[in-house]
Design an enzyme around this catalytic site. Sequence first.
Site, short mmCIF file in Angstrom:
data_model
loop_
_atom_site.label_atom_id
_atom_site.label_comp_id
_atom_site.label_asym_id
_atom_site.label_seq_id
_atom_site.Cartn_x
_atom_site.Cartn_y
_atom_site.Cartn_z
N THR A 263 -93.63 -13.29 -46.97
CA THR A 263 -92.77 -12.21 -47.69
C THR A 263 -93.70 -11.87 -48.81
OG1 THR A 263 -90.95 -11.49 -49.07
CG2 THR A 263 -91.36 -13.81 -49.00
N GLU A 264 -94.07 -10.59 -49.35
CA GLU A 264 -95.23 -10.48 -50.08
C GLU A 264 -95.00 -10.77 -51.40
OE1 GLU A 264 -93.41 -8.11 -48.06
OE2 GLU A 264 -93.11 -6.25 -48.95
N ASN A 265 -93.72 -11.10 -51.90
CA ASN A 265 -93.65 -11.48 -53.39
C ASN A 265 -94.03 -13.09 -53.76
OD1 ASN A 265 -91.36 -11.68 -51.61
ND2 ASN A 265 -90.15 -12.61 -53.47
#
Lengths: 216, 236
Positions: free
Chosen positions: A51-53
Amino acid sequence: MSEQIIGWDREQMAQRAAQDIPNGAYVNLGIGIPEKVVRYVLEGREVIYHTENGLLGMGDAPAPGEEDPELINAGKKLVTAIPGAAYFHHADSFSMIRGSHIDICVLGAMQVAKNGDLANWSTGNPDAIPAVGGAMDLVAGVKTINVITQHVTKKGYPKLVEKCTFPLTGQAVVSRIYTDLAVIDVTAEGFKIVELAPGVDFDYVQERTGCTLVAA
Amino acid sequence: MINKQINSVEEAVAEIHDGATVMIGGFGEAGSPIELIHALIDQGAKDLIVVNNNTGSGHVGLAALIENRRVAKMICSFPKSANSLVFPDLYTKGEIELELVPQGTLAERIRAGGAGIPAFYTATSVGTPLAEGKEVRNINGRDFVLEYGLTADFALIKCLKADRYGNLIYNKTARNFAPVMAMAANTTIVQTKEFVPVGDLDPETVVTPGIFVDQVITVSDPLHESVLVNAGESYP
């Protein structure tokens, strides 16, 4: 349009997309139907979700009482981290994306053109608040971009088109599309049918597509 | 003796001036330094250029800073999300400026700024409206867009543990933009949940080395944005 349900439902679309995720893949899933793919990865295949966060090894939603508002996914939903997970900052996270380290990204779409152009962030309406998030980085950097989408819009317009009319997210980026009617590859000859949903024939899909399809 | 610890959030934000560029850590509420933002609202600086992935939710934290008309311009990737009301309203009225940046380009612009790299090329946004007006260069057969590094006068970030040297570790996905913002700002102001003696943090696990940090204030029981939003709170 017929009123009876024809083709695959949302769960079946996610299930079909999951079949193409190989063992050992690093995968980023978009918001919406793509999120469901995680439930259907085939038994015996170990897949790591990014997940890009800032998390590799994203797990399911937390059990009641286990929630941490500082452990969320890109859709800002509460998640968990699997054993073996890793946290990192945003520039590292997008180095994984832009540097082609993520194998597969499954995204939603507003339009896909027959050359693989994707539009999924804006209708171009001047009154709308523009918001892009990580979509342009994902399509520019991830090795394989697959799309899950209904074959037509709520109003019945084709989403698979000759040329996108909405602003692009990326040019010639989409590899494969899973719709409620068919699995379709983007090829040099255009959209090619890979598989038809049960009870759906080529002509039915063609009538609902904005350009000429290539048969399987 | 080096001691970056300060005694109040008021002291932490005292130097932030009108027109300053302020990077604020956080992805949604994860990592949002809400006590520092509220202290900045109290302090009164205006015409700020704020860099954050989003535009806050409800009427607290970053959304309250915007609602109190302290922000002239937002630089962000995703200005609308659930419970984000304040920014869309002002933007629609033409009362706040927006620079929309793809999320990875935003992170890399901040990283580059902090690393002394003035600009870089990226494939992100090629052929899209967000590349309009930007230099495009073909390198090894592929087109790339020129993007500039981003620096700031101040960064406001949140961490889990800090020591008096300013070494930091974070909590889970609350890390997000904070390490690169700490690098990119002239003055980096940190709110930490725990303040620990020098030597307590394992050097192998320090995420932000103290060289990137200027001031540390302990906020041991920080507010949670979602709790405030659900309760309908507003600030001040």
